[in-house]
Design an enzyme around this catalytic site. Structure first.
Site, PDB file in Angstrom:
ATOM      1  N   SER A  20       0.816  -1.215   0.000  1.00  0.00           N
ATOM      2  CA  SER A  20       0.000   0.000   0.000  1.00  0.00           C
ATOM      3  C   SER A  20       0.847   1.261   0.000  1.00  0.00           C
ATOM      4  O   SER A  20       0.504   2.255   0.638  1.00  0.00           O
ATOM      5  CB  SER A  20      -0.918  -0.006   1.225  1.00  0.00           C
ATOM      6  OG  SER A  20      -0.131  -0.003   2.407  1.00  0.00           O
ATOM      7  N   GLY A  56      11.434  14.429  -3.467  1.00  0.00           N
ATOM      8  CA  GLY A  56      10.309  14.739  -4.335  1.00  0.00           C
ATOM      9  C   GLY A  56      10.108  13.765  -5.472  1.00  0.00           C
ATOM     10  O   GLY A  56      10.544  12.614  -5.405  1.00  0.00           O
ATOM     11  N   GLU A 123      18.472  17.972  -7.400  1.00  0.00           N
ATOM     12  CA  GLU A 123      19.135  16.861  -6.705  1.00  0.00           C
ATOM     13  C   GLU A 123      20.286  16.343  -7.563  1.00  0.00           C
ATOM     14  O   GLU A 123      20.406  16.688  -8.752  1.00  0.00           O
ATOM     15  CB  GLU A 123      18.145  15.735  -6.414  1.00  0.00           C
ATOM     16  CG  GLU A 123      17.142  16.093  -5.324  1.00  0.00           C
ATOM     17  CD  GLU A 123      16.230  14.931  -4.967  1.00  0.00           C
ATOM     18  OE1 GLU A 123      16.533  14.229  -3.990  1.00  0.00           O
ATOM     19  OE2 GLU A 123      15.231  14.720  -5.665  1.00  0.00           O
ATOM     20  N   HIS A 245      22.457   5.680  -0.029  1.00  0.00           N
ATOM     21  CA  HIS A 245      22.269   7.140  -0.016  1.00  0.00           C
ATOM     22  C   HIS A 245      23.452   7.748   0.717  1.00  0.00           C
ATOM     23  O   HIS A 245      23.837   7.268   1.783  1.00  0.00           O
ATOM     24  CB  HIS A 245      20.953   7.507   0.675  1.00  0.00           C
ATOM     25  CG  HIS A 245      20.523   8.910   0.401  1.00  0.00           C
ATOM     26  ND1 HIS A 245      21.203  10.001   0.893  1.00  0.00           N
ATOM     27  CD2 HIS A 245      19.494   9.397  -0.330  1.00  0.00           C
ATOM     28  CE1 HIS A 245      20.594  11.105   0.473  1.00  0.00           C
ATOM     29  NE2 HIS A 245      19.563  10.770  -0.267  1.00  0.00           N
ATOM     30  N   ARG A 291      24.559   9.758  -7.136  1.00  0.00           N
ATOM     31  CA  ARG A 291      24.625   9.242  -5.777  1.00  0.00           C
ATOM     32  C   ARG A 291      25.717   8.207  -5.532  1.00  0.00           C
ATOM     33  O   ARG A 291      26.340   8.172  -4.478  1.00  0.00           O
ATOM     34  CB  ARG A 291      23.291   8.569  -5.495  1.00  0.00           C
ATOM     35  CG  ARG A 291      22.666   9.052  -4.255  1.00  0.00           C
ATOM     36  CD  ARG A 291      21.281   8.519  -4.164  1.00  0.00           C
ATOM     37  NE  ARG A 291      20.361   9.637  -4.149  1.00  0.00           N
ATOM     38  CZ  ARG A 291      19.059   9.500  -4.008  1.00  0.00           C
ATOM     39  NH1 ARG A 291      18.526   8.306  -3.908  1.00  0.00           N
ATOM     40  NH2 ARG A 291      18.294  10.560  -3.970  1.00  0.00           N
ATOM     41  N   HIS A 352      19.744   2.224   0.680  1.00  0.00           N
ATOM     42  CA  HIS A 352      18.602   3.110   0.459  1.00  0.00           C
ATOM     43  C   HIS A 352      17.587   2.570  -0.537  1.00  0.00           C
ATOM     44  O   HIS A 352      16.384   2.721  -0.351  1.00  0.00           O
ATOM     45  CB  HIS A 352      19.154   4.448  -0.051  1.00  0.00           C
ATOM     46  CG  HIS A 352      18.125   5.507  -0.307  1.00  0.00           C
ATOM     47  ND1 HIS A 352      17.333   6.028   0.695  1.00  0.00           N
ATOM     48  CD2 HIS A 352      17.771   6.165  -1.450  1.00  0.00           C
ATOM     49  CE1 HIS A 352      16.531   6.947   0.183  1.00  0.00           C
ATOM     50  NE2 HIS A 352      16.760   7.036  -1.116  1.00  0.00           N
ATOM     51  N   ARG A 387      20.010   4.511  -9.654  1.00  0.00           N
ATOM     52  CA  ARG A 387      18.787   5.293  -9.868  1.00  0.00           C
ATOM     53  C   ARG A 387      19.058   6.796  -9.726  1.00  0.00           C
ATOM     54  O   ARG A 387      19.704   7.239  -8.778  1.00  0.00           O
ATOM     55  CB  ARG A 387      17.719   4.892  -8.849  1.00  0.00           C
ATOM     56  CG  ARG A 387      16.484   5.763  -8.893  1.00  0.00           C
ATOM     57  CD  ARG A 387      15.429   5.264  -7.932  1.00  0.00           C
ATOM     58  NE  ARG A 387      15.825   5.376  -6.555  1.00  0.00           N
ATOM     59  CZ  ARG A 387      15.537   6.417  -5.770  1.00  0.00           C
ATOM     60  NH1 ARG A 387      14.862   7.455  -6.240  1.00  0.00           N
ATOM     61  NH2 ARG A 387      15.923   6.426  -4.517  1.00  0.00           N
ATOM     62  N   SER A 392      12.131   7.332  -8.455  1.00  0.00           N
ATOM     63  CA  SER A 392      11.422   6.135  -7.981  1.00  0.00           C
ATOM     64  C   SER A 392       9.922   6.377  -7.845  1.00  0.00           C
ATOM     65  O   SER A 392       9.105   5.573  -8.301  1.00  0.00           O
ATOM     66  CB  SER A 392      11.982   5.683  -6.637  1.00  0.00           C
ATOM     67  OG  SER A 392      11.147   4.684  -6.113  1.00  0.00           O
TER      68      SER A 392
HETATM   69  P1  FAD Z   1       6.592   1.108  -0.344  1.00  0.00           P
HETATM   70  O1  FAD Z   1       6.182   2.516  -0.252  1.00  0.00           O
HETATM   71  O2  FAD Z   1       7.818   0.702   0.400  1.00  0.00           O
HETATM   72  O3  FAD Z   1       5.362   0.242   0.166  1.00  0.00           O
HETATM   73  C1  FAD Z   1       5.474  -1.142   0.347  1.00  0.00           C
HETATM   74  C2  FAD Z   1       4.149  -1.663   0.863  1.00  0.00           C
HETATM   75  O4  FAD Z   1       4.146  -3.081   0.793  1.00  0.00           O
HETATM   76  C3  FAD Z   1       3.846  -1.327   2.310  1.00  0.00           C
HETATM   77  O5  FAD Z   1       2.478  -1.029   2.403  1.00  0.00           O
HETATM   78  C4  FAD Z   1       4.122  -2.629   3.047  1.00  0.00           C
HETATM   79  O6  FAD Z   1       3.351  -2.777   4.225  1.00  0.00           O
HETATM   80  C5  FAD Z   1       3.666  -3.620   1.998  1.00  0.00           C
HETATM   81  N1  FAD Z   1       4.227  -4.960   2.101  1.00  0.00           N
HETATM   82  C6  FAD Z   1       5.519  -5.342   2.006  1.00  0.00           C
HETATM   83  N2  FAD Z   1       5.612  -6.676   2.102  1.00  0.00           N
HETATM   84  C7  FAD Z   1       4.347  -7.142   2.257  1.00  0.00           C
HETATM   85  C8  FAD Z   1       3.801  -8.444   2.428  1.00  0.00           C
HETATM   86  N3  FAD Z   1       4.553  -9.550   2.467  1.00  0.00           N
HETATM   87  N4  FAD Z   1       2.454  -8.551   2.571  1.00  0.00           N
HETATM   88  C9  FAD Z   1       1.659  -7.458   2.566  1.00  0.00           C
HETATM   89  N5  FAD Z   1       2.140  -6.204   2.411  1.00  0.00           N
HETATM   90  C10 FAD Z   1       3.471  -6.066   2.259  1.00  0.00           C
HETATM   91  N6  FAD Z   1      12.069   8.212  -4.032  1.00  0.00           N
HETATM   92  C11 FAD Z   1      11.776   9.299  -4.782  1.00  0.00           C
HETATM   93  O7  FAD Z   1      11.427   9.171  -5.957  1.00  0.00           O
HETATM   94  N7  FAD Z   1      11.852  10.538  -4.220  1.00  0.00           N
HETATM   95  C12 FAD Z   1      12.226  10.747  -2.934  1.00  0.00           C
HETATM   96  O8  FAD Z   1      12.266  11.871  -2.461  1.00  0.00           O
HETATM   97  C13 FAD Z   1      12.558   9.615  -2.141  1.00  0.00           C
HETATM   98  N8  FAD Z   1      12.974   9.768  -0.869  1.00  0.00           N
HETATM   99  C14 FAD Z   1      13.168   8.654  -0.097  1.00  0.00           C
HETATM  100  C15 FAD Z   1      13.502   8.812   1.248  1.00  0.00           C
HETATM  101  C16 FAD Z   1      13.616   7.702   2.064  1.00  0.00           C
HETATM  102  C17 FAD Z   1      13.981   7.865   3.511  1.00  0.00           C
HETATM  103  C18 FAD Z   1      13.411   6.408   1.525  1.00  0.00           C
HETATM  104  C19 FAD Z   1      13.514   5.192   2.403  1.00  0.00           C
HETATM  105  C20 FAD Z   1      13.125   6.254   0.178  1.00  0.00           C
HETATM  106  C21 FAD Z   1      12.996   7.368  -0.639  1.00  0.00           C
HETATM  107  N9  FAD Z   1      12.692   7.241  -1.989  1.00  0.00           N
HETATM  108  C22 FAD Z   1      12.430   8.343  -2.736  1.00  0.00           C
HETATM  109  C23 FAD Z   1      12.417   5.927  -2.574  1.00  0.00           C
HETATM  110  C24 FAD Z   1      10.897   5.735  -2.628  1.00  0.00           C
HETATM  111  O9  FAD Z   1      10.322   6.292  -1.476  1.00  0.00           O
HETATM  112  C25 FAD Z   1      10.508   4.278  -2.705  1.00  0.00           C
HETATM  113  O10 FAD Z   1      11.253   3.635  -3.698  1.00  0.00           O
HETATM  114  C26 FAD Z   1       9.035   4.158  -3.041  1.00  0.00           C
HETATM  115  O11 FAD Z   1       8.287   4.879  -2.112  1.00  0.00           O
HETATM  116  C27 FAD Z   1       8.618   2.710  -3.051  1.00  0.00           C
HETATM  117  O12 FAD Z   1       7.213   2.679  -3.166  1.00  0.00           O
HETATM  118  P2  FAD Z   1       6.489   1.286  -3.245  1.00  0.00           P
HETATM  119  O13 FAD Z   1       5.049   1.577  -3.371  1.00  0.00           O
HETATM  120  O14 FAD Z   1       7.139   0.437  -4.249  1.00  0.00           O
HETATM  121  O15 FAD Z   1       6.788   0.592  -1.822  1.00  0.00           O
HETATM  122  C1  SIN Z   2      16.339  12.330  -0.985  1.00  0.00           C
HETATM  123  O1  SIN Z   2      15.495  13.162  -0.659  1.00  0.00           O
HETATM  124  O2  SIN Z   2      17.549  12.515  -0.924  1.00  0.00           O
HETATM  125  C2  SIN Z   2      15.874  11.006  -1.480  1.00  0.00           C
HETATM  126  C3  SIN Z   2      15.485  11.118  -2.892  1.00  0.00           C
HETATM  127  C4  SIN Z   2      15.439   9.780  -3.555  1.00  0.00           C
HETATM  128  O3  SIN Z   2      15.794   8.747  -2.965  1.00  0.00           O
HETATM  129  O4  SIN Z   2      15.049   9.758  -4.730  1.00  0.00           O
END
Ligand code: FAD
Ligand code: SIN
Length: 559
Positions: A20, A56, A123, A245, A291, A352, A387, A392
């Protein structure tokens, strides 16, 4: 003691979305409102990495030239490995995704100019300002926006605290033609396993950076989706490219709190303890180099000088600027006694982002029919060897939209009925017992992540990778043994997935005999121009079949 556990109520849905975060919720919202959707989160709805995003969402908002430049920046950060067709598809879709989010009232930061246009930040690796954001809490605002929209839709059912254990596939039921039929899911609060059947299943379960001792990620990023897909028979690609990161707060109480790259984008500089800058000595773009280069430079300085951390300074921009652009980071650092408006922050790199993942096509389709993978779980070909910052979240949104279109098109065609859960072998725990030594799980968890950090980190050698492989093999056998004897829990499910992921990372790293982007290996220090189209693809062994449909199944024999 033998514990004959009851199975909880089974379930049926048109589309089962496992995860989610940005990817999972965007997919749910992109699907038409007549489709019955179930979204799982293994913890609360906003538990994934998305909530933690800071910098962002990259989007070329100033026209065709910007799109071409965004393409170039993505390919150059990815060291020529990104798939140009994928990069074009994703970057061209950027403006549309931002407009889509604005239609849900996403509170993007605005510039102070009369036109009140979006404020774009800068960035590393971007040749110009191109990152739309909500101050420094883009992820939190994005999740609030998506969660509000999802909760307003009656066709979307949310199951929090439900962790998917494994996928149910036709081949495992003995069919010759494979397709995904749903998943076994542990209802964590009721402590029972549900069989959820679905016409389509989407893995949107995030990345796997938790394989490392120090990570910017929240606790649940254990690569569950990648491991489940792999066990079910999907190929994975480029798992060696784990992004570190460069700038996490060096403060044990902060659990690797990220200091956004946007701090450097807005002028922040990296310093040695004596106050001298070092990035200009490592790359012409200095602090705004991609990065992998900045993280490696920090690692080199730390090792060369025998210091614990380096420093990130933006205090010279003044209090008003910092409070406007980085309110959340400023507040959080103050809680640990660091005032970034007055002093440099101590920083170190941490794991990261997972650039590799389950191989998918341009619509997020995996190797198994009716199974999709989107977001950080997937390897789409966008990121290549590293990346580009803020690509992302964009990828999550674009692939959610494309997967939704593909699923809808397939739903319009005559479909086989969703198999009744009664025809799927129920999860059988009649031959396993309650765990007797939880310490085995915590100990193995710690040992695995420590080995990955020490031997499969920013700078690698073949010797260290082999050492890691040896330890992982031992841990894997021990964890499998434990898994086959004891009742499952969230911790055990995650540990089993994490050891699978670690194995995939190490095997991929040993396969790539060159240094490229995030994979820097001393034995092969150069980038091989002939490997610019080489993706490290691993093919899983055939998934073991179930005994037969409807029969009681021995979990040990299955997985
Ligand atoms: P997630 O948002 O990680 O969601 C995963 C979901 O899967 C969660 O709901 C979890 O509960 C669920 N899940 C996992 N395993 C299971 C399971 N077995 N059963 C049921 N549910 C499960 N990217 C950018 O583009 N810009 C940014 O500024 C940026 N900043 C970041 C800062 C930080 C601190 C971090 C950690 C990452 C950042 N990233 C950024 C990367 C980006 O946030 C992630 O790559 C992206 O949000 C991943 O989204 P997702 O929907 O794939 O997974
Ligand atoms: C950050 O804000 O430095 C994270 C951005 C990203 O992981 O894309």
């Amino acid at each position: 003691m033998l514990h004959a556990q009851h199975n909880c109520e089974n379930d049926q849905t048109d589309v089962l979305i496992i995860g989610s975060g940005a990817a999972g919720l965007a997919l749910a919202l992109r699907l038409a409102p007549h489709i019955q959707i179930t979204v799982l989160s293994k913890a609360q709805l906003d538990a994934g990495s998305t909530s933690w995003a800071q910098g962002g969402i990259a989007a070329a908002l100033s026209g065709a030239e910007d799109i071409e430049q965004h393409i170039q920046d993505t390919i150059s950060a990815g060291v020529d490995l990104p798939d140009p067709a994928v990069v074009r598809t994703v970057t061209e879709s950027g403006p549309e995704q931002i407009a889509w989010l604005e239609s849900f009232q996403m509170p993007f930061s605005r510039s102070g100019e009369p036109d009140h246009s979006l404020h774009l930040t800068q960035e590393g690796g971007h040749s110009q300002r191109r990152v739309a954001h909500a101050a420094d809490h883009t992820g939190r605002s994005l999740m609030e926006t998506l969660m509000a929209a999802v909760k307003a839709r009656s066709n979307i059912r949310i199951l929090e605290h439900h962790i998917a254990v494994d996928l149910i596939t036709a081949r495992r039921l003995g069919a010759t033609q494979d397709c995904c039929l749903g998943a076994y899911v542990l209802d964590v609060k009721s402590d029972c396993v549900r069989t959820i059947t679905s016409r389509f299943t989407a893995l949107a379960s995030g990345g796997a950076a938790k394989a490392y001792l120090f990570t910017t990620n929240p606790d649940g990023t254990t690569g569950d989706g990648i491991a489940m897909g792999w066990r079910a028979g999907c190929r994975v690609a480029n798992m060696e490219f784990i992004q570190f990161h460069p700038t996490c707060l060096f403060e044990p109480r902060a659990k690797s709190f990220l200091i956004s790259e946007a701090v450097r984008g807005e002028g922040g500089v990296l310093l040695r303890p004596d106050g001298t800058r070092f990035m200009p000595e490592h790359h012409e773009k200095a602090e705004l180099a991609p990065r992998d280069i900045v993280a490696r430079a920090i690692d080199a300085e730390i090792k060369r000088l025998g210091i614990d951390c380096v420093y990130l300074d933006i205090s010279f921009k003044g209090k008003a600027f910092i409070e406007k652009h980085f309110p959340m980071i400023h507040k959080r650092c103050l809680e640990f006694g660091y005032d970034m408006t007055r002093e440099p922050l101590p920083v170190v790199p941490a794991a990261h982002y997972t650039c590799g993942g389950l191989m998918v096509d341009l619509d997020g389709q995996t190797d198994i029919p009716q199974l999709f993978a989107i977001g950080e779980t997937a390897h789409t070909g966008l990121h290549g060897a590293n990346r580009l910052a803020s690509n992302s979240l964009l990828e999550c949104l674009v692939f959610a939209q494309r997967a939704a279109a593909k699923i809808e098109a397939q739903l319009e065609r005559p479909q086989p009925a969703i198999p009744e859960a009664a025809f799927i072998p129920p999860w059988d725990e009649s031959r396993v017992t309650d765990p007797d030594e939880a310490v085995v799980v915590t100990h193995n968890w710690d040992e695995l992540r420590r080995s990955m950090w020490s031997y499969v980190g920013i700078v690698r050698t073949t010797k260290r990778l082999n050492r890691a492989q040896h330890r992982i093999d031992l841990l894997r056998r021990e964890i499998q043994e434990y898994y086959s004897h004891f009742r499952i829990s969230s911790d055990l499910i995650e540990l089993r997935n994490l050891v699978e992921i670690s194995d995939l990372i190490v095997r991929s790293a040993l396969t790539r005999q060159e240094s490229r982007g995030l994979h820097y290996i001393r034995d092969f220090p150069y980038t091989n121009p002939r490997a610019r189209h080489f993706n490290t693809v691993l093919t899983p062994p055939p998934a073991r079949p179930y005994q037969s449909a409807g029969e009681q199944v021995d979990k040990k024999a299955l997985f």
